[in-house]
Design a protein around this motif. Structure first.
Motif, PDB file in Angstrom:
ATOM      1  N   PHE A   1       0.836  -1.202   0.000  1.00 48.06           N
ATOM      2  CA  PHE A   1       0.000   0.000   0.000  1.00 48.06           C
ATOM      3  C   PHE A   1       0.867   1.247   0.000  1.00 48.06           C
ATOM      4  CE2 PHE A   1      -2.449   3.268   2.284  1.00 48.06           C
ATOM      5  CZ  PHE A   1      -3.494   3.406   1.401  1.00 48.06           C
ATOM      6  N   LEU A   2       1.917   1.270   0.807  1.00 43.04           N
ATOM      7  CA  LEU A   2       2.832   2.413   0.888  1.00 43.04           C
ATOM      8  C   LEU A   2       3.540   2.622  -0.446  1.00 43.04           C
ATOM      9  CD1 LEU A   2       4.105   4.610   2.629  1.00 43.04           C
ATOM     10  CD2 LEU A   2       5.860   2.949   3.279  1.00 43.04           C
ATOM     11  N   LEU A   3       3.992   1.545  -1.078  1.00 42.87           N
ATOM     12  CA  LEU A   3       4.655   1.657  -2.389  1.00 42.87           C
ATOM     13  C   LEU A   3       3.677   2.154  -3.453  1.00 42.87           C
ATOM     14  CD1 LEU A   3       6.912  -1.523  -2.450  1.00 42.87           C
ATOM     15  CD2 LEU A   3       7.620   0.855  -2.195  1.00 42.87           C
ATOM     16  N   ALA A   4       2.432   1.696  -3.380  1.00 41.81           N
ATOM     17  CA  ALA A   4       1.424   2.155  -4.334  1.00 41.81           C
ATOM     18  C   ALA A   4       1.143   3.640  -4.155  1.00 41.81           C
ATOM     19  CB  ALA A   4       0.140   1.342  -4.178  1.00 41.81           C
ATOM     20  N   VAL A   5       1.070   4.104  -2.921  1.00 46.42           N
ATOM     21  CA  VAL A   5       0.832   5.524  -2.654  1.00 46.42           C
ATOM     22  C   VAL A   5       2.010   6.349  -3.154  1.00 46.42           C
ATOM     23  CG1 VAL A   5       0.605   7.244  -0.823  1.00 46.42           C
ATOM     24  CG2 VAL A   5      -0.753   5.156  -0.740  1.00 46.42           C
ATOM     25  N   ILE A   6       3.231   5.887  -2.925  1.00 51.66           N
ATOM     26  CA  ILE A   6       4.422   6.613  -3.391  1.00 51.66           C
ATOM     27  C   ILE A   6       4.441   6.656  -4.931  1.00 51.66           C
ATOM     28  CG2 ILE A   6       6.944   6.505  -3.514  1.00 51.66           C
ATOM     29  CD1 ILE A   6       6.898   5.458  -0.620  1.00 51.66           C
ATOM     30  N   ALA A   7       4.127   5.518  -5.555  1.00 46.60           N
ATOM     31  CA  ALA A   7       4.122   5.474  -7.013  1.00 46.60           C
ATOM     32  C   ALA A   7       3.048   6.401  -7.587  1.00 46.60           C
ATOM     33  CB  ALA A   7       3.894   4.041  -7.495  1.00 46.60           C
ATOM     34  N   LEU A   8       1.863   6.399  -7.000  1.00 41.50           N
ATOM     35  CA  LEU A   8       0.797   7.291  -7.465  1.00 41.50           C
ATOM     36  C   LEU A   8       1.162   8.758  -7.225  1.00 41.50           C
ATOM     37  CD1 LEU A   8      -2.412   5.335  -6.435  1.00 41.50           C
ATOM     38  CD2 LEU A   8      -1.557   5.782  -8.740  1.00 41.50           C
ATOM     39  N   GLY A   9       1.813   9.046  -6.122  1.00 39.08           N
ATOM     40  CA  GLY A   9       2.263  10.416  -5.846  1.00 39.08           C
ATOM     41  C   GLY A   9       3.284  10.876  -6.876  1.00 39.08           C
ATOM     42  N   TYR A  10       4.228   9.997  -7.227  1.00 37.01           N
ATOM     43  CA  TYR A  10       5.233  10.316  -8.234  1.00 37.01           C
ATOM     44  C   TYR A  10       4.563  10.544  -9.582  1.00 37.01           C
ATOM     45  CZ  TYR A  10       9.335   9.899 -11.196  1.00 37.01           C
ATOM     46  OH  TYR A  10      10.308  10.135 -12.116  1.00 37.01           O
ATOM     47  N   TRP A  11       3.615   9.667  -9.937  1.00 38.16           N
ATOM     48  CA  TRP A  11       2.889   9.826 -11.202  1.00 38.16           C
ATOM     49  C   TRP A  11       2.107  11.141 -11.222  1.00 38.16           C
ATOM     50  CZ3 TRP A  11      -2.403  10.146 -12.090  1.00 38.16           C
ATOM     51  CH2 TRP A  11      -2.780  10.130 -13.418  1.00 38.16           C
ATOM     52  N   ALA A  12       1.422  11.471 -10.131  1.00 41.79           N
ATOM     53  CA  ALA A  12       0.640  12.707 -10.053  1.00 41.79           C
ATOM     54  C   ALA A  12       1.553  13.926 -10.166  1.00 41.79           C
ATOM     55  CB  ALA A  12      -0.162  12.751  -8.761  1.00 41.79           C
ATOM     56  N   TYR A  13       2.730  13.859  -9.545  1.00 41.60           N
ATOM     57  CA  TYR A  13       3.685  14.971  -9.640  1.00 41.60           C
ATOM     58  C   TYR A  13       4.151  15.134 -11.087  1.00 41.60           C
ATOM     59  CZ  TYR A  13       7.841  17.808  -8.941  1.00 41.60           C
ATOM     60  OH  TYR A  13       8.776  18.803  -9.028  1.00 41.60           O
TER      61      TYR A  13
END
Length: 118
Positions: free
Chosen positions: A6-18
């Motif tokens: 879940f933490l890796l998914a949130v980080i990946a989505l945050g990077y994509w959104a940025y």
């Protein structure tokens, strides 16, 4: 284990959104730049139209023609130089195709036609 995923998914989505935010900002800057260029070209076009209107004033053109009449070897205008609209050789309309005309005549008379088989 699920919290790490879940933490890796949130980080990946945050990077994509940025990354999408950066791309969006670049696109907005490009749109602003293009709109400024369009505005500048419209201003330039308005100036060119004003100059064209100024240079094509009938009184100015008449003065130029009078001033350069002999040098340009111009001839004075005469009524014989103008024609009538009836003297223009307009092209004749195209002839309708024979099959098309037969179809129209057959449909207009209401008679049934036999279908041709090629």
């Amino acid at each position: 284990m699920s919290s790490v995923v879940f933490l890796l998914a949130v980080i990946a989505l945050g990077y994509w959104a940025y990354g999408q935010t950066i791309l969006t900002q670049q696109a907005e800057r490009r749109v602003d730049q293009l709109q400024r260029q369009i505005g500048a070209e419209r201003d330039r076009l308005a100036i060119l139209r004003a100059e064209w209107a100024y240079l094509n004033r009938p009184d100015r053109l008449r003065e130029l023609a009078d001033f350069n009449f002999e040098r340009l070897q111009l001839l004075p205008l005469a009524p014989e130089q103008f024609g009538r609209a009836t003297q223009i050789p307009y092209p004749l309309p195209p002839e309708p195709e024979p099959e098309f005309e037969e179809t129209l005549l057959g449909n207009a008379s209401g008679s049934e036609r036999e279908e041709r088989i090629p």
